[in-house]
Design a protein around this motif. Structure first.
Motif, PDB file in Angstrom:
ATOM      1  N   MET A 170       0.700  -1.066  -0.094  1.00 19.94           N
ATOM      2  CA  MET A 170       0.057  -0.067  -0.152  1.00 19.94           C
ATOM      3  C   MET A 170       0.983   1.101  -0.014  1.00 19.94           C
ATOM      4  SD  MET A 170      -3.174   0.756   2.475  1.00 19.94           S
ATOM      5  CE  MET A 170      -3.411   2.150   3.292  1.00 19.94           C
ATOM      6  N   ARG A 171       0.628   2.108  -0.701  1.00 18.38           N
ATOM      7  CA  ARG A 171       1.238   3.480  -1.015  1.00 18.38           C
ATOM      8  C   ARG A 171       1.139   4.491   0.155  1.00 18.38           C
ATOM      9  NH1 ARG A 171       2.401   5.040  -6.899  1.00 18.38           N
ATOM     10  NH2 ARG A 171       3.694   6.392  -5.735  1.00 18.38           N
ATOM     11  N   ASP A 172       1.693   5.152   0.691  1.00 17.61           N
ATOM     12  CA  ASP A 172       1.793   6.259   1.768  1.00 17.61           C
ATOM     13  C   ASP A 172       1.101   7.341   1.018  1.00 17.61           C
ATOM     14  OD1 ASP A 172       2.859   4.449   3.779  1.00 17.61           O
ATOM     15  OD2 ASP A 172       5.025   5.623   3.346  1.00 17.61           O
ATOM     16  N   ARG A 173       0.399   8.060   1.946  1.00 21.52           N
ATOM     17  CA  ARG A 173      -0.389   9.440   1.517  1.00 21.52           C
ATOM     18  C   ARG A 173       0.855  10.413   0.963  1.00 21.52           C
ATOM     19  NH1 ARG A 173      -4.525  11.480   5.698  1.00 21.52           N
ATOM     20  NH2 ARG A 173      -4.456   9.250   6.107  1.00 21.52           N
ATOM     21  N   ASP A 174       1.831  10.286   1.736  1.00 23.15           N
ATOM     22  CA  ASP A 174       2.982  11.316   1.187  1.00 23.15           C
ATOM     23  C   ASP A 174       4.018  10.857   0.064  1.00 23.15           C
ATOM     24  OD1 ASP A 174       1.905  13.308   3.013  1.00 23.15           O
ATOM     25  OD2 ASP A 174       3.024  12.204   4.610  1.00 23.15           O
ATOM     26  N   ASP A 175       3.716   9.821  -0.477  1.00 20.70           N
ATOM     27  CA  ASP A 175       4.615   9.052  -1.377  1.00 20.70           C
ATOM     28  C   ASP A 175       4.126   9.576  -2.740  1.00 20.70           C
ATOM     29  OD1 ASP A 175       6.474   7.683  -2.742  1.00 20.70           O
ATOM     30  OD2 ASP A 175       5.584   5.764  -2.216  1.00 20.70           O
ATOM     31  N   PHE A 176       4.973  10.468  -3.603  1.00 15.81           N
ATOM     32  CA  PHE A 176       4.751  11.173  -4.679  1.00 15.81           C
ATOM     33  C   PHE A 176       5.744  10.854  -5.651  1.00 15.81           C
ATOM     34  CE2 PHE A 176       2.824  14.106  -1.585  1.00 15.81           C
ATOM     35  CZ  PHE A 176       1.486  14.100  -1.983  1.00 15.81           C
ATOM     36  N   ALA A 177       6.327   9.547  -5.574  1.00 16.67           N
ATOM     37  CA  ALA A 177       7.235   9.149  -6.463  1.00 16.67           C
ATOM     38  C   ALA A 177       6.482   8.553  -7.784  1.00 16.67           C
ATOM     39  CB  ALA A 177       8.144   8.147  -6.015  1.00 16.67           C
ATOM     40  N   LEU A 178       7.137   8.962  -9.082  1.00 20.22           N
ATOM     41  CA  LEU A 178       6.469   8.517 -10.338  1.00 20.22           C
ATOM     42  C   LEU A 178       6.369   7.035 -10.321  1.00 20.22           C
ATOM     43  CD1 LEU A 178       8.655  10.641 -12.486  1.00 20.22           C
ATOM     44  CD2 LEU A 178       6.119  10.794 -11.793  1.00 20.22           C
ATOM     45  N   PRO A 179       5.263   6.136 -11.011  1.00 21.01           N
ATOM     46  CA  PRO A 179       5.283   4.796 -10.679  1.00 21.01           C
ATOM     47  C   PRO A 179       6.370   4.285 -11.755  1.00 21.01           C
ATOM     48  CG  PRO A 179       3.458   6.035 -12.183  1.00 21.01           C
ATOM     49  CD  PRO A 179       4.184   7.235 -11.472  1.00 21.01           C
ATOM     50  N   GLU A 180       6.620   2.992 -11.911  1.00 15.30           N
ATOM     51  CA  GLU A 180       7.544   2.519 -12.810  1.00 15.30           C
ATOM     52  C   GLU A 180       7.119   2.695 -14.096  1.00 15.30           C
ATOM     53  OE1 GLU A 180       9.060  -2.038 -13.639  1.00 15.30           O
ATOM     54  OE2 GLU A 180       7.739  -1.820 -11.940  1.00 15.30           O
ATOM     55  N   GLN A 181       8.461   3.024 -14.892  1.00 16.55           N
ATOM     56  CA  GLN A 181       8.333   3.522 -16.224  1.00 16.55           C
ATOM     57  C   GLN A 181       8.427   2.028 -17.293  1.00 16.55           C
ATOM     58  OE1 GLN A 181       6.967   6.422 -17.400  1.00 16.55           O
ATOM     59  NE2 GLN A 181       6.554   6.950 -15.476  1.00 16.55           N
ATOM     60  N   ARG A 182       9.119   1.282 -16.605  1.00 15.85           N
ATOM     61  CA  ARG A 182       9.545   0.069 -17.694  1.00 15.85           C
ATOM     62  C   ARG A 182       9.163  -1.115 -16.976  1.00 15.85           C
ATOM     63  NH1 ARG A 182      15.825   0.259 -18.677  1.00 15.85           N
ATOM     64  NH2 ARG A 182      15.252  -1.829 -18.893  1.00 15.85           N
ATOM     65  N   ALA A 183       8.443  -1.882 -17.698  1.00 18.48           N
ATOM     66  CA  ALA A 183       7.967  -3.062 -17.162  1.00 18.48           C
ATOM     67  C   ALA A 183       8.753  -4.040 -17.562  1.00 18.48           C
ATOM     68  CB  ALA A 183       6.342  -3.374 -17.356  1.00 18.48           C
ATOM     69  N   SER A 184       8.841  -5.418 -16.899  1.00 19.11           N
ATOM     70  CA  SER A 184       9.765  -6.525 -17.584  1.00 19.11           C
ATOM     71  C   SER A 184       8.567  -7.463 -18.111  1.00 19.11           C
ATOM     72  CB  SER A 184      10.238  -7.190 -16.089  1.00 19.11           C
ATOM     73  OG  SER A 184      10.800  -8.682 -16.690  1.00 19.11           O
ATOM     74  N   THR A 185       9.167  -8.014 -19.602  1.00 20.34           N
ATOM     75  CA  THR A 185       8.551  -8.650 -20.296  1.00 20.34           C
ATOM     76  C   THR A 185       9.037 -10.063 -20.392  1.00 20.34           C
ATOM     77  OG1 THR A 185       9.926  -8.102 -22.248  1.00 20.34           O
ATOM     78  CG2 THR A 185       7.908  -6.751 -21.719  1.00 20.34           C
ATOM     79  N   GLY A 186       9.889 -10.479 -19.388  1.00 16.45           N
ATOM     80  CA  GLY A 186      10.384 -11.774 -19.397  1.00 16.45           C
ATOM     81  C   GLY A 186       9.390 -12.771 -19.165  1.00 16.45           C
ATOM     82  N   LEU A 187       8.363 -12.593 -18.262  1.00 18.06           N
ATOM     83  CA  LEU A 187       7.479 -13.627 -17.636  1.00 18.06           C
ATOM     84  C   LEU A 187       6.418 -14.087 -18.586  1.00 18.06           C
ATOM     85  CD1 LEU A 187       6.532 -15.264 -15.475  1.00 18.06           C
ATOM     86  CD2 LEU A 187       5.111 -13.606 -14.445  1.00 18.06           C
ATOM     87  N   PRO A 188       5.646 -12.828 -19.494  1.00  9.13           N
ATOM     88  CA  PRO A 188       4.949 -13.171 -20.485  1.00  9.13           C
ATOM     89  C   PRO A 188       5.530 -13.739 -21.587  1.00  9.13           C
ATOM     90  CG  PRO A 188       4.390 -10.796 -19.631  1.00  9.13           C
ATOM     91  CD  PRO A 188       5.743 -11.582 -18.989  1.00  9.13           C
ATOM     92  N   VAL A 189       6.624 -13.217 -21.998  1.00 10.48           N
ATOM     93  CA  VAL A 189       7.165 -14.156 -23.259  1.00 10.48           C
ATOM     94  C   VAL A 189       7.581 -15.594 -22.859  1.00 10.48           C
ATOM     95  CG1 VAL A 189       9.416 -13.978 -24.597  1.00 10.48           C
ATOM     96  CG2 VAL A 189       8.181 -11.799 -24.235  1.00 10.48           C
ATOM     97  N   GLY A 190       8.230 -15.722 -21.796  1.00  7.60           N
ATOM     98  CA  GLY A 190       8.569 -17.055 -21.072  1.00  7.60           C
ATOM     99  C   GLY A 190       7.310 -17.856 -21.213  1.00  7.60           C
ATOM    100  N   ILE A 191       6.259 -17.484 -20.709  1.00  4.45           N
ATOM    101  CA  ILE A 191       5.038 -18.293 -20.631  1.00  4.45           C
ATOM    102  C   ILE A 191       4.494 -18.586 -22.103  1.00  4.45           C
ATOM    103  CG2 ILE A 191       2.535 -18.282 -19.971  1.00  4.45           C
ATOM    104  CD1 ILE A 191       3.274 -16.765 -17.544  1.00  4.45           C
ATOM    105  N   MET A 192       4.466 -17.694 -22.997  1.00  6.92           N
ATOM    106  CA  MET A 192       4.146 -17.922 -24.419  1.00  6.92           C
ATOM    107  C   MET A 192       4.984 -18.922 -25.032  1.00  6.92           C
ATOM    108  SD  MET A 192       3.643 -15.263 -27.451  1.00  6.92           S
ATOM    109  CE  MET A 192       5.561 -15.028 -27.495  1.00  6.92           C
ATOM    110  N   LEU A 193       6.142 -18.906 -24.944  1.00  4.45           N
ATOM    111  CA  LEU A 193       7.299 -19.733 -25.631  1.00  4.45           C
ATOM    112  C   LEU A 193       6.756 -21.090 -24.911  1.00  4.45           C
ATOM    113  CD1 LEU A 193      10.441 -17.579 -25.775  1.00  4.45           C
ATOM    114  CD2 LEU A 193       8.990 -18.094 -27.790  1.00  4.45           C
TER     115      LEU A 193
END
Length: 61
Positions: free
Chosen positions: A1-24
């Motif tokens: 859960m995020r704190d009320r005072d946490d104004f950090a930007l969300p993650e900009q890069r997502a990892s694609t290893g798991l979906p690609v691995g599941i597909m293969l």
């Protein structure tokens, strides 16, 4: 859960290893299934199917 005072930007890069691995892994599993299935069918007596088309009278013009 995020704190009320946490104004950090969300993650900009997502990892694609798991979906690609599941597909293969899924593609490999399906390929092996088809290869093993065709090998089992080849061992049985070869049966050829016949297709019978319905005959309809030609309409006169």
């Amino acid at each position: 859960m995020r704190d009320r005072d946490d104004f950090a930007l969300p993650e900009q890069r997502a990892s694609t290893g798991l979906p690609v691995g599941i597909m293969l892994l899924s593609m490999l599993t399906i390929g092996l299934y088809l290869i093993v299935g065709s090998a089992l069918v080849e061992k049985e007596r070869s049966r050829s199917g016949a297709v019978y088309l319905p005959t309809t009278p030609l309409m006169a013009r």
